[in-house]
Design an enzyme around this catalytic site. Structure first.
Site, PDB file in Angstrom:
ATOM      1  N   ASP A  29      59.474  27.967 -10.685  1.00 32.85           N
ATOM      2  CA  ASP A  29      58.837  28.934  -9.796  1.00 32.85           C
ATOM      3  C   ASP A  29      59.799  29.404  -8.714  1.00 32.85           C
ATOM      4  OD1 ASP A  29      56.589  28.636 -11.286  1.00 32.85           O
ATOM      5  OD2 ASP A  29      55.451  27.489  -9.791  1.00 32.85           O
ATOM      6  N   SER A  30      60.608  28.493  -8.195  1.00 33.30           N
ATOM      7  CA  SER A  30      61.525  28.862  -7.113  1.00 33.30           C
ATOM      8  C   SER A  30      62.585  29.846  -7.595  1.00 33.30           C
ATOM      9  CB  SER A  30      62.182  27.608  -6.526  1.00 33.30           C
ATOM     10  OG  SER A  30      62.893  26.905  -7.535  1.00 33.30           O
ATOM     11  N   SER A  78      28.890  48.893 -29.062  1.00 31.81           N
ATOM     12  CA  SER A  78      28.356  47.570 -28.741  1.00 31.81           C
ATOM     13  C   SER A  78      28.214  46.788 -30.045  1.00 31.81           C
ATOM     14  CB  SER A  78      27.000  47.703 -28.043  1.00 31.81           C
ATOM     15  OG  SER A  78      26.102  48.445 -28.849  1.00 31.81           O
ATOM     16  N   LYS A 109      33.491  34.888 -27.593  1.00 30.08           N
ATOM     17  CA  LYS A 109      32.978  36.059 -26.867  1.00 30.08           C
ATOM     18  C   LYS A 109      33.154  35.807 -25.369  1.00 30.08           C
ATOM     19  CE  LYS A 109      29.035  39.193 -26.634  1.00 30.08           C
ATOM     20  NZ  LYS A 109      28.997  39.279 -25.165  1.00 30.08           N
ATOM     21  N   ARG A 130      34.744  50.121 -20.121  1.00 33.49           N
ATOM     22  CA  ARG A 130      33.980  50.553 -21.289  1.00 33.49           C
ATOM     23  C   ARG A 130      33.031  51.691 -20.950  1.00 33.49           C
ATOM     24  NH1 ARG A 130      29.134  50.151 -23.704  1.00 33.49           N
ATOM     25  NH2 ARG A 130      29.114  50.032 -25.982  1.00 33.49           N
ATOM     26  N   LYS A 302      24.928  34.794 -29.810  1.00 27.07           N
ATOM     27  CA  LYS A 302      24.774  34.475 -28.392  1.00 27.07           C
ATOM     28  C   LYS A 302      24.197  33.070 -28.251  1.00 27.07           C
ATOM     29  CE  LYS A 302      25.257  37.440 -25.612  1.00 27.07           C
ATOM     30  NZ  LYS A 302      24.510  38.668 -25.311  1.00 27.07           N
ATOM     31  N   CYS A 395      -4.076  53.931 -14.413  1.00 26.67           N
ATOM     32  CA  CYS A 395      -2.643  54.050 -14.130  1.00 26.67           C
ATOM     33  C   CYS A 395      -2.375  53.758 -12.657  1.00 26.67           C
ATOM     34  CB  CYS A 395      -2.161  55.459 -14.482  1.00 26.67           C
ATOM     35  SG  CYS A 395      -0.444  55.765 -14.034  1.00 26.67           S
ATOM     36  N   CYS A 398      -1.135  57.491 -11.179  1.00 23.28           N
ATOM     37  CA  CYS A 398      -1.988  58.689 -11.111  1.00 23.28           C
ATOM     38  C   CYS A 398      -3.473  58.383 -11.249  1.00 23.28           C
ATOM     39  CB  CYS A 398      -1.570  59.688 -12.181  1.00 23.28           C
ATOM     40  SG  CYS A 398      -1.882  59.125 -13.877  1.00 23.28           S
ATOM     41  N   CYS A 413      -0.070  55.368 -20.181  1.00 23.67           N
ATOM     42  CA  CYS A 413      -0.662  56.507 -19.476  1.00 23.67           C
ATOM     43  C   CYS A 413      -0.210  57.770 -20.194  1.00 23.67           C
ATOM     44  CB  CYS A 413      -0.196  56.536 -18.015  1.00 23.67           C
ATOM     45  SG  CYS A 413      -0.683  58.041 -17.131  1.00 23.67           S
TER      46      CYS A 413
END
Length: 652
Positions: A29-30, A78, A109, A130, A302, A395, A398, A413
């Site tokens: 790293d140095s 998708s 995934k 996306r 899933k 409803c 309304c 409705c």
């Protein structure tokens, strides 16, 4: 100096690839830091010589004004979801009807944000979200700050690749600790943190949060013949590809891999929410093709959703744009999949009856698809009341009588002037997937509707800048932007308008297919339902829904008013040629072609006026066959349908 800067950039990029991609650094790293500081000093002294692929582009300071829309050259579909072994078996059965001996590839995934990266002559020129699959947001400057994304490739390629950008769990913990110390609200989960980071206008913030990527597909036409070879090629180009994957010959092997991944899931350094299963052979992928929304050659398994107990406090009933009245449960708050949940859908009245949900019940809550909180079932052992829920008869918007049709699970409705339906329709019309009117969100629509400034979608195009100034909280600059966004939306291609009209069963993909075929909404208006039903991936339900909608007097008036206000009714993409060699013929492609890619063959047929469908029927006029044609060729022969080969197609 230019020579030394070239040397440093090449060295540092090589070391970065070793560290981030290969996990095998060859310097300390140095030493890396020493070379990096030398490059910074040279670039400060000679800013006109800074190279496009310099690693210093990944840090620091650019504040963006916003994110521009970006049209994907290659749409991002998708994936169809699967939640059980049985659904995987069904997927396999569908594949084997078209491909005799498929090999599958299984990949993790990643629970992140889908991105698309475009390179021209090997240089990163666009990094895009996306979005809706067709249009995303250009977040190139932010993605340049993701350290494992190559700014340049080892070859001067024009290529578009896809993948997931995510926040590792260790980075997530660090970010939340810093936010807690600063008195800022913590991110609920790594996915939200990644999304919030990529939406940052200050690129320095992105650079500090240590996002990472896994790339999984070459979106532009690939010269590889399988997904596995494609992944190896991406690795050769310097992209990070997830090593946890297998090739499988059957669902048993796939299921064993899923179980193995499920056991390891909590120990991974990043979040996953499932396993993606794809047909490995790209020619077979082309043979299988796509539905309106998803590829037929892939499925996303899933993992079961997390479940929690909560007490039902009350139920709200809301009216959607199609008149469906949906019940939502108010619950005692619970932590679920990284977020606090106090409301969850009860779906519909039939669901309430089926699950026997009663007042004050203790219920099991989960996130459907890991997104939408929903009530799964009642914990009957903890029931405290036998009183049933109050089901509305009128409803809530309304006050019209609600109907419960025999073939439907929901209350509805049917008042066409129901305020809630009109307002929800206006919100849908302005939404991103429809007319994409920036700034015209639910809050502004509600204020316009309450002020009686809009009663239908045509009224949106009659609004002037000064009308917005009548609304509480809207200033001159915002009013000007809203007016400009409305005017700009008039130029949208007509499939956006068709989807925005909110016709039942006509989604965004169906709208695009319809306009590709009919060229304009006016032509579609004149079409008969049989012609609509014959279009690949559509069918009788959509055809009948369009027929019902266009039969109303109101639809004719609305289309006329939209046209009068300057809204485009024509399709602006690639259309079907009308008077060409194959005009009006329905053609099916089957088997493996030797010289043409399936997409090329399909495009050629369409350019000659043919309608290319996915299955052979009595309506099919012609079948073009390649090697291993299988059941489609057999059915064509049984029906006496004309059969042609690849050479015939090339000769046209």
């Amino acid at each position: 100096m230019n020579k030394r800067m070239n040397e440093l950039v090449a060295l540092l990029n090589r070391y970065a690839t070793e560290y981030y991609t290969s996990d095998n650094p060859s310097v300390s790293d140095s030493e890396y830091d020493r070379l990096y500081r030398e490059l910074v000093e040279l670039e400060t002294a000679y800013p006109e010589q800074v190279l496009a692929d310099s690693p210093t582009h990944r840090v620091g300071g650019k504040v963006l004004d916003g994110f521009e829309k970006y049209s994907h050259q290659y749409p991002l579909y998708s994936l169809q979801d699967a939640f059980s072994r049985e659904e995987l078996d069904a997927f396999d059965a569908r594949v084997r009807k078209e491909v005799a001996h498929p090999t599958y590839i299984c990949e993790l995934k990643i629970d992140g944000l889908s991105i698309s990266l475009t390179y021209e002559k090997g240089i990163l020129v666009a990094g895009v979200t996306r979005g809706d699959g067709s249009i995303g947001e250009n977040i190139t400057e932010n993605l340049k700050r993701v350290k494992d994304i190559p700014l340049t490739l080892p070859e001067e390629l024009d290529i578009t690749v896809r993948g997931e950008c995510y926040m590792p769990r260790a980075s997530f913990d660090q970010v939340n600790q810093a936010r807690q110390e600063n008195g800022e609200p913590e991110f609920a989960n790594p996915r939200n943190a990644a999304a919030g980071t990529l939406r940052q206008l200050d690129t320095a913030v992105v650079a500090k949060r240590n996002l990472a990527t896994f790339l999984y597909q070459e979106a532009s036409p690939s010269t590889r013949d399988s997904q596995e070879k494609g992944l190896k090629y991406l690795e050769q180009l310097g992209f990070v590809v997830n090593p946890k994957r297998i090739l499988a010959e059957n669902i048993d092997e796939i299921w064993n891999f899923i179980q193995e991944v499920g056991q390891e899931r909590e120990n991974l350094p990043y979040d996953i929410d499932g396993v993606v299963i794809k047909v490995n052979d790209l020619a077979s992928q082309e043979e299988l093709g796509f539905t309106v929304k998803a590829p037929k050659w892939a499925v996303a398994y899933k993992f079961p959703a997390e479940e929690k107990e909560a007490q039902l406090l009350s139920v709200d009933w809301t009216v959607g744009r199609t008149g469906v009245v949906t019940p939502t449960a108010n619950l005692t708050p619970v932590q679920l999949a990284g977020t606090t949940v106090s409301r969850a859908t009860l779906h519909n009245v039939d669901y309430i009856a089926e699950k026997d949900i009663r007042k004050d019940d203790t219920v099991i809550v989960y996130k459907a698809g890991d997104i939408i909180p929903a009530v799964l079932r009642v914990v009957e052992s903890k029931r405290v009341s036998e009183e049933k829920l109050d089901i509305p008869t009128n409803c809530p918007s309304c006050n019209s009588d609600l109907l419960h049709f025999e073939d439907e699970v929901a209350l509805r409705c049917i008042n066409p002037r129901c305020p809630a339906q009109i307002m929800e329709g206006l919100i849908h019309f302005a939404s991103r997937d429809a007319m994409n009117i920036t700034g015209l969100g639910p809050s502004i629509v509600e204020k316009l509707f309450a002020a009686n400034l809009v009663k239908d979608v045509a009224d949106i195009y009659r609004l002037q800048e000064e009308d917005f100034l009548l609304l509480e909280g809207v200033k001159e600059k915002s009013a000007a932007k809203l007016y400009q966004a409305i005017q700009a939306s008039k130029e949208n291609s007509a499939e956006k308008l068709l989807f925005g009209l909110g016709i039942r069963h006509v989604g965004s993909k169906a709208s695009q297919l319809l306009l590709q075929y009919f060229h304009s909404i006016e032509n579609l208006y004149q079409a008969d339902s049989e012609e609509v039903a014959s279009i690949e991936s559509l069918g009788g339900v959509i055809a009948k829904s369009l027929q019902t909608y266009f039969a109303t007097e109101g639809s004719e008036i609305l289309l006329r008013e939209l046209k009068e206000t300057g809204v485009n009714l024509d399709y602006k993409g690639q259309t079907v040629v009308a008077d060409a060699a194959l005009s009006g013929l329905t053609v099916v492609l089957t088997g493996k072609l030797e010289r043409l890619k399936r997409s090329e063959a399909k495009s050629k047929l369409e350019s000659l006026g043919a309608k290319v469908t996915g299955s052979v029927s009595k309506k099919t006029d012609l079948v073009v066959v390649g090697a291993d044609a299988g059941s489609k060729l057999q059915k064509a022969q049984e029906l006496g349908i004309q059969v042609r080969d690849e050479a015939w197609l090339e000769s046209l």
